[in-house]
Design a protein around this motif. Sequence first.
Motif, mmCIF file in Angstrom:
data_model
loop_
_atom_site.group_PDB
_atom_site.id
_atom_site.type_symbol
_atom_site.label_atom_id
_atom_site.label_comp_id
_atom_site.label_asym_id
_atom_site.label_seq_id
_atom_site.Cartn_x
_atom_site.Cartn_y
_atom_site.Cartn_z
ATOM 1 N N VAL A 132 0.889 -1.184 -0.072
ATOM 2 C CA VAL A 132 -0.021 0.029 0.135
ATOM 3 C C VAL A 132 0.903 1.202 -0.073
ATOM 4 O O VAL A 132 0.590 2.285 -0.851
ATOM 5 N N SER A 133 1.806 1.164 0.667
ATOM 6 C CA SER A 133 2.782 2.286 0.855
ATOM 7 C C SER A 133 3.556 2.870 -0.533
ATOM 8 O O SER A 133 3.656 3.730 -0.880
ATOM 9 N N SER A 134 3.699 1.526 -1.169
ATOM 10 C CA SER A 134 4.565 1.795 -2.535
ATOM 11 C C SER A 134 3.450 2.295 -3.651
ATOM 12 O O SER A 134 3.905 2.740 -4.592
ATOM 13 N N LEU A 135 2.203 2.355 -3.398
ATOM 14 C CA LEU A 135 1.311 2.875 -4.353
ATOM 15 C C LEU A 135 1.376 4.390 -4.394
ATOM 16 O O LEU A 135 0.954 5.381 -5.465
ATOM 17 N N ASP A 136 2.169 5.262 -3.449
ATOM 18 C CA ASP A 136 2.406 6.496 -3.439
ATOM 19 C C ASP A 136 3.227 6.668 -4.969
ATOM 20 O O ASP A 136 3.075 7.828 -5.428
ATOM 21 N N ALA A 137 4.030 5.823 -5.093
ATOM 22 C CA ALA A 137 4.935 6.150 -6.459
ATOM 23 C C ALA A 137 4.182 6.366 -7.545
ATOM 24 O O ALA A 137 4.557 6.886 -8.687
ATOM 25 N N LEU A 138 2.826 5.988 -7.730
ATOM 26 C CA LEU A 138 1.920 6.238 -8.790
ATOM 27 C C LEU A 138 1.636 7.676 -9.189
ATOM 28 O O LEU A 138 1.078 8.187 -10.001
ATOM 29 N N ASP A 139 1.941 8.655 -8.049
ATOM 30 C CA ASP A 139 1.812 9.949 -8.101
ATOM 31 C C ASP A 139 0.139 10.231 -8.413
ATOM 32 O O ASP A 139 -0.170 11.019 -9.238
#
Length: 298
Positions: free
Chosen positions: A73-80
């Motif tokens: 879930v944290s990694s989804l921030d990279a989707l901007d």
Amino acid sequence: MRVKKLKQLALAGLTAGSSALAWGYTERNNFQLREYELPLLKPGVLQGRDAFTILHVSDLHMIPGQQAKVDFVSSLDALDPDLVINTGDNLSDLGGVPWVLDALGPLLNRPGAFVFGTNDYWAPRPVNPLKYLTGAKREPSYVDLPWEGMRAAFIERGWQDATHQRLEFKASDVRLALAGVDDPHHDLDQYSKIAGAPHPDADLAIGLLHAPYRRVLDAFATDGYQLALAGHTHGGQICLPGGRALVTNADIDRKRASGLHRYGDMWMEVSNGLGQSKYAPVRLFCPPSAALIRVVER
């Protein structure tokens, strides 16, 4: 001879069932991202940009120790994403709130809105799988979860609570009209509090609800919302090959238990969810997922 064959068949059935359960247990961490594109915006709204992106997360059902889920879930921030929508059931344990906040941490810095489900308010209870497969509605445990502190943390970081609220704000220069209801699954929705057409100057109008019940979806569609976002179904959780849901745990039809579909003149996206009750830690042909919706100009 016949008894021997029956025993062999029974043993084969038990072996197959055990293998399916073991696979389903590992599948609960097979996190995926679903991506969609919707041409909903008037020409010129994006001012030369490709799309307005909405990240939809739902049904984390967080339990302490679920680090793989936190990391995904944290990694989804990279989707901007330009906007983050959370449609509830974040918790599955009294100690889940810190883990939810760790998972959503970077996403809470972005424009966002949320509604809750009953598994934010009350702890899960053991599930009778046969009763689940009949589609019978289960009474909540009424064991309180610490949802109020989680809600306060969401709001403190900048997300807006859309529960029985009509929200109007800009994100990435797109004018948004959002409205949401409390969980329809246990009749907590009060659509009358938000009834009416979205603001006419809005570029994009979105309705939020945890469980996709037709009475609320019909109301959103009638009022002129362009997109409704929901969770709750887990995509069926226990599915046939190809992700064909056996049950929806709502009154939406099984073909629309997950994914992006038309609903009258409106679009509807139902999340597979990122978790499941701690009493049913299995997924079959229905991996947990988040969704990225690219809203483009017509």
